[in-house]
Design a protein around this motif. Structure first.
Motif, short mmCIF file in Angstrom:
data_model
loop_
_atom_site.label_atom_id
_atom_site.label_comp_id
_atom_site.label_asym_id
_atom_site.label_seq_id
_atom_site.Cartn_x
_atom_site.Cartn_y
_atom_site.Cartn_z
N GLN A 40 0.91 -1.35 -0.11
CA GLN A 40 -0.01 0.14 0.01
C GLN A 40 0.77 1.09 0.04
O GLN A 40 0.82 2.06 0.91
CB GLN A 40 -0.95 -0.08 1.23
CG GLN A 40 -1.82 -1.30 1.23
CD GLN A 40 -2.76 -1.47 2.54
OE1 GLN A 40 -3.11 -0.18 3.01
NE2 GLN A 40 -2.74 -2.75 3.12
N PRO A 41 1.56 1.42 -1.08
CA PRO A 41 2.72 2.47 -1.17
C PRO A 41 2.03 3.93 -1.34
O PRO A 41 2.72 4.87 -1.27
CB PRO A 41 3.52 2.31 -2.28
CG PRO A 41 2.36 1.48 -3.17
CD PRO A 41 1.49 0.62 -2.45
N TRP A 42 0.67 4.01 -1.44
CA TRP A 42 -0.17 5.16 -1.90
C TRP A 42 -0.39 6.08 -0.79
O TRP A 42 -0.43 5.91 0.37
CB TRP A 42 -1.25 4.79 -2.36
CG TRP A 42 -2.30 3.59 -1.98
CD1 TRP A 42 -2.73 3.81 -0.52
CD2 TRP A 42 -2.27 2.42 -2.14
NE1 TRP A 42 -3.49 2.88 -0.06
CE2 TRP A 42 -3.36 1.83 -1.23
CE3 TRP A 42 -2.16 1.67 -3.38
CZ2 TRP A 42 -3.77 0.37 -1.02
CZ3 TRP A 42 -2.65 0.37 -3.53
CH2 TRP A 42 -3.47 -0.16 -2.33
N GLU A 43 -0.46 7.52 -1.23
CA GLU A 43 -1.09 8.46 -0.50
C GLU A 43 -1.67 9.34 -1.40
O GLU A 43 -1.55 9.03 -2.59
CB GLU A 43 0.05 9.57 0.15
CG GLU A 43 0.83 8.47 1.23
CD GLU A 43 1.70 9.57 2.20
OE1 GLU A 43 1.66 10.64 2.17
OE2 GLU A 43 2.48 9.00 2.76
N LEU A 83 8.49 -3.09 -2.03
CA LEU A 83 9.07 -3.58 -3.37
C LEU A 83 8.70 -2.50 -4.19
O LEU A 83 7.54 -2.19 -5.12
CB LEU A 83 8.03 -4.66 -3.66
CG LEU A 83 7.94 -5.90 -2.90
CD1 LEU A 83 6.81 -6.93 -3.26
CD2 LEU A 83 9.28 -6.66 -3.42
N PRO A 84 9.65 -1.61 -4.10
CA PRO A 84 9.27 -0.32 -4.96
C PRO A 84 9.14 -0.40 -6.43
O PRO A 84 8.42 0.54 -7.00
CB PRO A 84 10.68 0.61 -4.65
CG PRO A 84 11.64 -0.37 -4.18
CD PRO A 84 10.90 -1.37 -3.54
N GLU A 88 4.50 1.69 -8.84
CA GLU A 88 3.48 2.21 -10.06
C GLU A 88 2.10 1.25 -10.59
O GLU A 88 1.33 1.74 -10.95
CB GLU A 88 4.41 2.58 -11.25
CG GLU A 88 5.14 3.95 -10.82
CD GLU A 88 5.99 4.51 -12.13
OE1 GLU A 88 5.49 3.88 -13.08
OE2 GLU A 88 6.77 5.37 -11.86
N ILE A 89 2.78 0.07 -10.36
CA ILE A 89 1.47 -0.98 -10.57
C ILE A 89 0.57 -0.81 -9.58
O ILE A 89 -0.81 -0.78 -10.00
CB ILE A 89 2.04 -2.43 -10.87
CG1 ILE A 89 3.10 -2.55 -11.99
CG2 ILE A 89 0.85 -3.40 -10.89
CD1 ILE A 89 3.90 -3.80 -12.02
N LEU A 91 -0.32 1.75 -7.91
CA LEU A 91 -1.05 2.91 -8.10
C LEU A 91 -1.92 3.03 -9.37
O LEU A 91 -2.92 3.57 -9.35
CB LEU A 91 -0.02 4.06 -8.26
CG LEU A 91 0.45 4.86 -7.06
CD1 LEU A 91 -0.70 5.75 -6.30
CD2 LEU A 91 0.83 3.95 -5.94
N SER A 92 -1.55 2.12 -10.41
CA SER A 92 -2.44 1.91 -11.32
C SER A 92 -3.69 1.35 -10.99
O SER A 92 -4.75 1.88 -11.42
CB SER A 92 -1.70 1.10 -12.64
OG SER A 92 -0.69 1.79 -12.93
N ILE A 93 -3.72 0.35 -10.22
CA ILE A 93 -4.81 -0.30 -9.52
C ILE A 93 -5.77 0.61 -8.82
O ILE A 93 -6.95 0.80 -8.98
CB ILE A 93 -4.54 -1.60 -8.95
CG1 ILE A 93 -3.71 -2.79 -10.07
CG2 ILE A 93 -5.94 -2.36 -8.53
CD1 ILE A 93 -3.09 -3.72 -9.08
N ALA A 94 -5.07 1.25 -8.02
CA ALA A 94 -5.75 2.18 -7.09
C ALA A 94 -6.42 3.39 -8.02
O ALA A 94 -7.55 3.86 -7.72
CB ALA A 94 -4.96 2.89 -6.04
N THR A 95 -5.79 3.79 -9.03
CA THR A 95 -6.39 4.71 -9.90
C THR A 95 -7.50 4.25 -10.65
O THR A 95 -8.47 5.16 -10.69
CB THR A 95 -5.38 5.49 -10.74
OG1 THR A 95 -4.06 6.16 -10.02
CG2 THR A 95 -5.68 6.72 -11.80
#
Length: 163
Positions: A40-43, A83-84, A88-89, A91-95
């Motif tokens: 869950q790397p998102w903000e 897992l940096p 972006e993968i 974040l793609s799903i979250a978007t």
């Protein structure tokens, strides 16, 4: 799953505020996304200020529609994650979840790509004063659409291969 088959990219919005409860649902949908190793790397930055929306509109050659949106959600990711290479993968799903939930809520939205383009990343970073440990990923302008659009049928059986 009807949202999958109703979702369209909306770039024209009514001059009408989006309710805070709907913004909350969009953010909950984003954070319900799966992520690699559950990192869950998102903000998320939520922007409603018209001057800031105008600044975001200038961050991409495709961002003009941001200027007239009621709000924008800017997903960002933390550089320091387990897992940096998968951030972006994730974040793609979250978007995508934001876009689908917007459809469910009778809102319009469109994905304005930012990452991995360094100039756009820096433009958004400056517009929102995003700290260096976060990377801007996309801009999702949101509002009530001015009209209804029918989704294109993109299914192409020739791109399906059965073994």
């Amino acid at each position: 799953m009807s949202a999958i088959f109703k979702r369209t990219s909306v770039r024209k919005f009514e001059n009408k505020e989006v309710e805070g409860s709907k913004i909350d649902l969009l953010l909950k949908a984003a954070m319900a996304a799966p992520s690699a190793a559950n990192q869950q790397p998102w903000e998320f930055y939520v922007v409603k200020n018209k001057a800031t929306l105008a600044a975001l509109a200038d961050c991409s050659p495709y961002g003009g529609c941001i200027r007239d949106a009621a709000a924008a959600i800017v997903p960002v990711y933390r550089k320091e994650t387990m897992l940096p290479e998968f951030a972006e993968i994730d974040l793609s799903i979250a978007t995508e979840n934001i876009l689908l939930e917007a459809t469910e809520l009778d809102l319009g939205a469109v994905w304005i790509g930012i990452a991995p383009l360094k100039d756009r990343i820096e433009n958004v970073r400056k517009a929102l004063k995003i700290p260096d440990h976060l990377v801007p990923f996309a801009i999702v302008p949101i509002g009530y659409p001015t009209g209804a659009a029918k989704q294109q049928n993109r299914f192409d059986a020739e791109r399906v291969h059965f073994e």
